[in-house]
Design a protein around this motif. Structure first.
Motif, short mmCIF file in Angstrom:
data_model
loop_
_atom_site.label_atom_id
_atom_site.label_comp_id
_atom_site.label_asym_id
_atom_site.label_seq_id
_atom_site.Cartn_x
_atom_site.Cartn_y
_atom_site.Cartn_z
N ASP A 277 0.19 0.56 14.07
CA ASP A 277 -0.81 1.44 13.47
C ASP A 277 -0.23 2.30 12.35
O ASP A 277 -0.81 3.31 11.99
N ALA A 278 0.93 1.89 11.82
CA ALA A 278 1.50 2.64 10.71
C ALA A 278 0.53 2.65 9.54
O ALA A 278 -0.07 1.63 9.19
N TYR A 279 0.39 3.80 8.92
CA TYR A 279 -0.55 3.97 7.80
C TYR A 279 -0.16 3.13 6.60
O TYR A 279 -1.02 2.60 5.89
N ALA A 280 1.13 3.02 6.38
CA ALA A 280 1.62 2.35 5.18
C ALA A 280 3.06 1.90 5.41
O ALA A 280 3.66 2.20 6.43
N ILE A 281 3.59 1.18 4.44
CA ILE A 281 5.00 0.81 4.43
C ILE A 281 5.57 1.21 3.07
O ILE A 281 4.94 0.95 2.03
N ALA A 282 6.72 1.82 3.09
CA ALA A 282 7.36 2.28 1.86
C ALA A 282 8.75 1.67 1.73
O ALA A 282 9.38 1.30 2.72
N TRP A 283 9.18 1.60 0.49
CA TRP A 283 10.56 1.24 0.18
C TRP A 283 11.24 2.48 -0.37
O TRP A 283 10.66 3.21 -1.18
N PHE A 284 12.47 2.69 0.03
CA PHE A 284 13.28 3.73 -0.57
C PHE A 284 14.69 3.18 -0.73
O PHE A 284 15.03 2.14 -0.16
N ARG A 285 15.49 3.85 -1.50
CA ARG A 285 16.84 3.37 -1.75
C ARG A 285 17.83 4.52 -1.71
O ARG A 285 17.46 5.68 -1.89
N GLN A 286 19.05 4.16 -1.48
CA GLN A 286 20.12 5.16 -1.48
C GLN A 286 21.36 4.55 -2.09
O GLN A 286 21.88 3.54 -1.61
N ALA A 287 21.80 5.18 -3.18
CA ALA A 287 23.04 4.77 -3.84
C ALA A 287 24.18 5.65 -3.33
O ALA A 287 23.94 6.77 -2.87
N PRO A 288 25.43 5.17 -3.42
CA PRO A 288 26.56 5.97 -2.94
C PRO A 288 26.61 7.33 -3.61
O PRO A 288 26.52 7.44 -4.84
N GLY A 289 26.71 8.36 -2.80
CA GLY A 289 26.83 9.70 -3.33
C GLY A 289 25.54 10.31 -3.84
O GLY A 289 25.55 11.41 -4.40
N LYS A 290 24.44 9.62 -3.66
CA LYS A 290 23.15 10.12 -4.15
C LYS A 290 22.17 10.29 -2.98
O LYS A 290 22.32 9.69 -1.93
N GLN A 291 21.15 11.08 -3.23
CA GLN A 291 20.12 11.28 -2.23
C GLN A 291 19.19 10.07 -2.17
O GLN A 291 19.11 9.28 -3.11
N ARG A 292 18.53 9.95 -1.04
CA ARG A 292 17.53 8.90 -0.91
C ARG A 292 16.42 9.08 -1.95
O ARG A 292 16.01 10.21 -2.22
N GLU A 293 15.94 7.98 -2.47
CA GLU A 293 14.89 8.02 -3.49
C GLU A 293 13.75 7.11 -3.07
O GLU A 293 13.96 5.90 -2.85
N VAL B 279 10.85 4.68 -3.60
CA VAL B 279 10.65 3.71 -4.68
C VAL B 279 9.19 3.30 -4.80
O VAL B 279 8.63 3.30 -5.89
N SER B 280 8.59 2.94 -3.68
CA SER B 280 7.22 2.45 -3.73
C SER B 280 6.62 2.50 -2.33
O SER B 280 7.33 2.55 -1.33
N CYS B 281 5.29 2.48 -2.30
CA CYS B 281 4.59 2.52 -1.02
C CYS B 281 3.28 1.75 -1.15
O CYS B 281 2.66 1.77 -2.23
N ILE B 282 2.88 1.11 -0.06
CA ILE B 282 1.61 0.39 -0.04
C ILE B 282 0.90 0.70 1.27
O ILE B 282 1.51 0.67 2.34
N THR B 283 -0.39 1.04 1.17
CA THR B 283 -1.14 1.36 2.38
C THR B 283 -1.64 0.09 3.04
O THR B 283 -1.90 -0.92 2.38
N ARG B 284 -1.73 0.16 4.35
CA ARG B 284 -2.18 -1.01 5.10
C ARG B 284 -3.70 -1.17 5.03
O ARG B 284 -4.22 -2.28 5.14
N SER B 285 -4.42 -0.09 4.86
CA SER B 285 -5.88 -0.15 4.94
C SER B 285 -6.49 -0.84 3.72
O SER B 285 -7.28 -1.77 3.86
N ASP B 286 -6.10 -0.38 2.53
CA ASP B 286 -6.74 -0.93 1.33
C ASP B 286 -5.75 -1.41 0.28
O ASP B 286 -6.16 -1.78 -0.82
N GLY B 287 -4.47 -1.40 0.61
CA GLY B 287 -3.48 -1.91 -0.33
C GLY B 287 -3.21 -1.02 -1.53
O GLY B 287 -2.70 -1.50 -2.54
N SER B 288 -3.54 0.26 -1.43
CA SER B 288 -3.21 1.18 -2.53
C SER B 288 -1.70 1.23 -2.69
O SER B 288 -0.95 1.20 -1.72
#
Length: 126
Positions: A30-46, A48-57
């Motif tokens: 029942d997760a609302y959406a799925i997101a991608w994030f990334r983390q480079a060495p020495g940097k904070q998480r960023e 990247v993108s997200c898509i909702t499960r209900s309508d694909g926004s």
């Protein structure tokens, strides 16, 4: 951490492409959406993108807008991240995770993401 969720990373030259896959069924159904994030060495998480499960926004970080495309296969509950025109600054470990709220998806805020997979390494280098 959820095992065997992300795949598709690798080494690619600048300007190249990769497609990452996320087995979204590994997360709560029942997760609302799925997101991608990334983390480079020495940097904070960023986020990247997200898509909702209900309508694909879809939502994208400015740093990847026009180059990355997020999509989903409803039949297999797989979320893809097509990455084109890759740049060295895209080098990072990429993770997928379910945002804990619609705002976290819209804002691409990794602090509001739930349990993630083990990640897949993307290296952009000549």
């Amino acid at each position: 951490q959820v095992q065997d969720v992300e795949s598709g990373g690798g080494l690619v030259q600048p300007g190249g492409s990769l497609r990452l896959s996320c087995a979204a069924s590994a997360f709560t159904l029942d997760a609302y959406a799925i997101a991608w994030f990334r983390q480079a060495p020495g940097k904070q998480r960023e986020g990247v993108s997200c898509i909702t499960r209900s309508d694909g926004s879809t939502y994208y970080a400015d740093s990847v807008k026009g180059r990355f495309t997020i999509s989903r296969d409803v039949a297999t509950d797989t979320v893809y991240l097509q990455m084109n025109n890759l740049k060295p600054e895209d080098t990072a470990v990429y993770y997928c995770a379910p945002p804990l709220s619609p705002l976290s998806c819209f804002a691409l805020d990794p602090r509001g993401f739930g349990s993630r997979g083990q990640g897949t390494q993307v290296t952009v280098s000549s």
